[in-house]
Design an enzyme around this catalytic site. Sequence first.
Site, short mmCIF file in Angstrom:
data_model
loop_
_atom_site.label_atom_id
_atom_site.label_comp_id
_atom_site.label_asym_id
_atom_site.label_seq_id
_atom_site.Cartn_x
_atom_site.Cartn_y
_atom_site.Cartn_z
N GLU A 133 0.80 -1.23 0.00
CA GLU A 133 0.00 0.00 0.00
C GLU A 133 0.83 1.28 0.00
OE1 GLU A 133 0.34 -2.27 2.43
OE2 GLU A 133 0.28 -1.39 4.43
N HIS A 154 -8.16 -4.02 -1.19
CA HIS A 154 -7.38 -4.14 0.05
C HIS A 154 -6.32 -3.03 0.14
CE1 HIS A 154 -5.38 -6.41 3.37
NE2 HIS A 154 -4.31 -5.82 2.86
N GLU A 155 -5.50 -2.92 -0.89
CA GLU A 155 -4.41 -1.94 -0.83
C GLU A 155 -4.98 -0.51 -0.77
OE1 GLU A 155 -1.85 -3.33 0.06
OE2 GLU A 155 -2.22 -5.33 -0.72
N HIS A 191 -6.03 0.51 2.69
CA HIS A 191 -4.92 0.95 3.54
C HIS A 191 -4.71 2.47 3.48
CE1 HIS A 191 -3.10 -2.60 5.31
NE2 HIS A 191 -2.93 -3.21 4.15
N GLU A 238 -3.87 -4.37 9.35
CA GLU A 238 -4.36 -5.40 8.42
C GLU A 238 -5.79 -5.88 8.72
OE1 GLU A 238 -2.99 -5.86 5.67
OE2 GLU A 238 -0.96 -5.09 6.03
N ASP A 250 9.00 -9.57 10.61
CA ASP A 250 8.57 -10.29 9.42
C ASP A 250 8.15 -11.73 9.73
OD1 ASP A 250 8.22 -9.79 6.61
OD2 ASP A 250 9.70 -11.39 6.29
N TYR A 302 -4.71 -10.32 9.98
CA TYR A 302 -5.64 -10.07 8.89
C TYR A 302 -7.03 -10.61 9.23
CZ TYR A 302 -1.64 -9.14 5.81
OH TYR A 302 -0.52 -8.60 5.24
N1 BES Z 1 0.97 -4.47 3.82
C1 BES Z 1 0.75 -5.75 3.27
C2 BES Z 1 1.99 -6.43 2.80
C3 BES Z 1 3.04 -6.64 3.88
C4 BES Z 1 2.69 -7.08 5.14
C5 BES Z 1 4.35 -6.40 3.58
C6 BES Z 1 3.67 -7.26 6.10
C7 BES Z 1 5.34 -6.58 4.55
C8 BES Z 1 4.99 -7.00 5.82
C9 BES Z 1 -0.28 -5.71 2.13
O1 BES Z 1 -1.27 -4.77 2.30
C10 BES Z 1 -0.97 -7.05 2.09
O2 BES Z 1 -1.58 -7.39 3.06
N2 BES Z 1 -0.87 -7.78 0.99
C11 BES Z 1 -1.51 -9.06 0.80
C12 BES Z 1 -2.76 -8.93 0.00
C13 BES Z 1 -4.03 -8.89 0.71
C14 BES Z 1 -5.19 -8.93 -0.25
C15 BES Z 1 -4.21 -9.83 1.86
C16 BES Z 1 -0.57 -9.93 0.00
O3 BES Z 1 0.50 -9.45 -0.37
O4 BES Z 1 -0.89 -11.07 -0.27
ZN ZN Z 2 -2.64 -5.28 3.85
#
Ligand code: BES
Ligand code: ZN
Length: 593
Positions: A264, A288-289, A292, A311, A366, A374
């Site tokens: 995002e 989703h993005e 954010h 999330e 991480d 989520y």
């Molecule tokens: N912000 C996240 C990606 C992220 C989370 C990067 C934690 C680094 C550390 C992003 O918004 C996300 O949640 N992406 C998901 C998609 C979503 C539809 C659940 C993905 O990448 O799968």
């Molecule tokens: Zn996200």
Amino acid sequence: MSKEVTPVMDTHSYAHPDQAVVRHLSLDLTADFTAKKIFGTATYDITVQPGADSIILDSRDLEIQKVMVDDAETPFTLGTSSEWLGQPLSIPVKTGSKKIAITYSTRPGAEALQWLEPSQTAGKKLPYLFTQGQAILTRTWIPIQDSPGIRMTYDAKISVPKELMAVMSASNPQSKNEDGVYTFKMAQPIPAYLIALAIGDLEFKSLGKRTGVYTEPSMMDKASSELTDTEKMVEAAEALYGPYQWERYDLIVLPPSFPFGGMENPRLTFATPTILAGDKSLVALIAHELAHSWSGNLVTNATWNDFWLNEGFTVYFELRIMEALYGKSYTAMLASLGYQSLKATVADLTPRETHLFLDLAGKNPDDGMTDIAYEKGAHFLLMLEEKAGRETFDAFLKSYFKDHEFQSMTTTTFLEYLDENLIKPNKLDVNVDEWVYGPGLPANCPVASSERFTSVDVQADNFIKGQPAPSLNINGWTTQEWLHFIQALPDSLSAAQMKDLDTAFGFTKSGNSEIQAAWYKLAINQGYGKQIVPSIRQFLVEVGRRKFLTPLYTAMLENGMKEEAQSIYKEARPNYHSVAYNTMDKLFSEAKD
Ligand code: BES
Ligand code: ZN
């Protein structure tokens, strides 16, 4: 109503915001694709508290050449290095100090950066670079106070090879220029993890009055036709939770090695090309993005322990945007898939890992950021909506975003706000602490039901009981029905049944990444994986999205395909971003013989 809030202690940053903070960052950088380095100068406007004698920034693997404080070169110290946190960069300042400037260079292994060879791009002719900051990687390409509780505005001047164009999480160019020098401005204060840069052979196409897409020329038709609903999504989101505060909402569709589905980055969502299914069936990721832009970018988790505030809210909000655009019956399928994944995640983790409020001290954030934030987060909000009624809950969320815009938020502060503004005034009886500080799924967890999935279950049952695949009633099924069908199949199908499904429905050769990933996982678990190794290999070598890699490599390692897994990984690893190969390296090193 934006007010200054003192940042809370963040165990993942060396910064001491109570002593001195960065308010504005000004980058003057060059991307050197031959040396695989970014170098130049970062200048910072700072505020130093009375009595403080230093400002501390986070840095990891950076080569710091020179530090200036208010135009005088100043000695600095780089403290002891720790594995993910890197080194504190300590710069002596005085109470009246206003500006610091750091001349530095990244190292070729900087973990935020993925330098792609031309062969790893769609066009195959020119190199590419993109950054990934979340959670604590921005410090590998910019010395910075890398805590989500500290916000700054930024501007940047980025010099790139003339054939390429640069874009950032800021105001962006819409075409290439002659000299390869691009300037950017982010006027709203954001945390460091949202600073992002991509450089490649890019084109822009408008999608609506304030939306558009960047991608390589050969990807443009596919990308722009998939994303035509973007403007409507922004409108739907605004109708729910108030004005979009970032002016433009653009997307960049990156090469397939991008390690996430989406990221995002403000004003410019970074997205994987694996959402381009050709039928818009995976655009929930855009919702989703976009969501954010409120939950995360406008009101930001104060530390990574509060990750669910980013999330969980965003998954809930994503469902609401999807419902506004595509209706209840479609969204019920998305919610049901979410609930199923929540149950699987809870079963997979230790009880402590299933709390919404995390304790990531001493851990790489991480590793601690699971699906719990989520899906358990979203279900907590779904439960609150159920109790309060939609209208009341919507009004609550809208004022929550307004009252805390451009601020960071701790779990404690949110729960106080929730109590004062929703629970008490409406006399609700809710088990908040059980949800936030307790394990597993509380008994009042809403269970999404989908009529369309009930019919899918009937077909899955028929198949399990012996009805041949070609005679199943699959009329009008969308991607979501297919995903549910694949996930409803047990681990005990025969090789002949797997072959029957594959021949009838062409899963192995599906062009839909979600269906491919679900099918390959089932196939590996069923012992059918060995028959489709070339397709699995092709997928894993091409795609670097961690959400697909982890389950597929895990399934191979656990189901007698270790040699295949190792051989595929050997070929694929050079294509992966650090956040993907770090996770996979760990998975392989922990695998049993
Ligand atoms: N912000 C996240 C990606 C992220 C989370 C990067 C934690 C680094 C550390 C992003 O918004 C996300 O949640 N992406 C998901 C998609 C979503 C539809 C659940 C993905 O990448 O799968
Ligand atoms: Zn996200």
